[in-house]
Scaffold this active site. Structure first.
Site, PDB file in Angstrom:
ATOM      1  N   ASP A   1      -9.619  -8.423 -20.015  1.00 32.04           N
ATOM      2  CA  ASP A   1      -9.353  -6.988 -20.158  1.00 32.04           C
ATOM      3  C   ASP A   1      -8.148  -6.571 -19.327  1.00 32.04           C
ATOM      4  OD1 ASP A   1     -11.441  -6.611 -21.927  1.00 32.04           O
ATOM      5  OD2 ASP A   1     -12.801  -5.695 -20.450  1.00 32.04           O
TER       6      ASP A   1
ATOM      7  N   GLY B   1       1.720   3.785   2.778  1.00 34.57           N
ATOM      8  CA  GLY B   1       2.602   4.009   3.920  1.00 34.57           C
ATOM      9  C   GLY B   1       2.908   2.784   4.750  1.00 34.57           C
TER      10      GLY B   1
ATOM     11  N   THR C   1       1.101   1.368   6.921  1.00 36.53           N
ATOM     12  CA  THR C   1       0.661   1.532   8.304  1.00 36.53           C
ATOM     13  C   THR C   1      -0.817   1.200   8.494  1.00 36.53           C
ATOM     14  OG1 THR C   1       0.166   3.880   7.983  1.00 36.53           O
ATOM     15  CG2 THR C   1       2.384   3.328   8.814  1.00 36.53           C
ATOM     16  N   CYS C   2      -1.565   0.993   7.418  1.00 34.78           N
ATOM     17  CA  CYS C   2      -3.005   0.713   7.531  1.00 34.78           C
ATOM     18  C   CYS C   2      -3.397  -0.553   6.770  1.00 34.78           C
ATOM     19  CB  CYS C   2      -3.834   1.895   7.010  1.00 34.78           C
ATOM     20  SG  CYS C   2      -3.567   3.455   7.873  1.00 34.78           S
ATOM     21  N   ARG C   3      -3.648  -0.401   5.454  1.00 40.08           N
ATOM     22  CA  ARG C   3      -4.214  -1.499   4.678  1.00 40.08           C
ATOM     23  C   ARG C   3      -3.297  -2.710   4.549  1.00 40.08           C
ATOM     24  NH1 ARG C   3      -5.846   2.177  -0.311  1.00 40.08           N
ATOM     25  NH2 ARG C   3      -3.993   3.196   0.501  1.00 40.08           N
TER      26      ARG C   3
ATOM     27  N   CYS D   1       0.870  -1.180   0.000  1.00 32.33           N
ATOM     28  CA  CYS D   1       0.000   0.000   0.000  1.00 32.33           C
ATOM     29  C   CYS D   1       0.911   1.235   0.000  1.00 32.33           C
ATOM     30  CB  CYS D   1      -0.993  -0.015   1.159  1.00 32.33           C
ATOM     31  SG  CYS D   1      -0.288   0.234   2.799  1.00 32.33           S
TER      32      CYS D   1
END
Length: 191
Positions: free
Chosen positions: A119, A10, A12-14, A8
């Protein structure tokens, strides 16, 4: 043992939530995976967001790691790289074009619609061609450029919502989105 890298911004989250969630979910299923995460725009050593920790804690999951900047060693280590957004994927592939065959957004990787997958494959081929041509000082042809734009508009968004700066409820929504995708990922890995 399959090596999976989540990416992701940083780290630090996801991506740390995805790392911790997949580690817990894979243990529940008895599947051994080596899982890491990194960020395309971070420095090493930042703590995981307090809200991300809270959301994980509510699921009886702990994550004690700190942020890690994406680097060539991590890209080479991974068998599968799953980004949180299309933008993360494009940034990664701009720096590591040889990783194109193992890099996907998480949500596209768990998508099973054959038309959408075709696609995506065509779009990735055009992106790779574009990056190669750029490095050689060349441009895409008008036909290639128009096709790239057409595919970008047609392919649905495969971005995991970014909870950064939001309340715990937004982190809960992001974690639920991740958990659903990670369950489909495990189905695919075990299938």
């Amino acid at each position: 043992m399959k090596r999976i890298l989540f990416v992701c911004t940083g780290n630090t989250c996801r991506s740390p939530m995805a790392e911790a969630l997949l580690r817990a979910l894979s243990q529940e299923r008895g599947l051994q995976l080596d899982i890491r995460s990194a960020g395309v725009s971070t420095i090493d050593g930042l703590p995981v967001s307090n809200h991300a920790r809270t959301v994980l804690f509510r699921r009886d999951i702990t994550h004690n790691g700190t942020s890690k900047a994406l680097e060539s060693g991590s890209v080479a280590w991974a068998d599968l790289i799953l980004t949180m957004t299309g933008s993360h994927k494009r940034q990664l592939l701009q720096h590591y074009p040889s990783a194109v065959d193992k890099t996907h957004t998480l949500l596209e990787y768990v998508n099973t619609d054959p038309k959408v997958l075709a696609d995506i494959a065509e779009l990735e081929g055009l992106y790779s061609s574009w990056h190669i041509k750029q490095s050689l000082g060349q441009q895409l042809s008008e036909t290639e450029r128009m096709r790239l734009l057409e595919l970008e508009q047609r392919v649905p968004s495969f971005d995991v919502d970014d909870p950064f700066g939001g309340p715990v409820a937004v982190y809960e929504q992001s974690a639920a989105q991740l958990e659903a995708a990670l369950r489909r990922l495990l189905d695919r890995l075990q299938g």
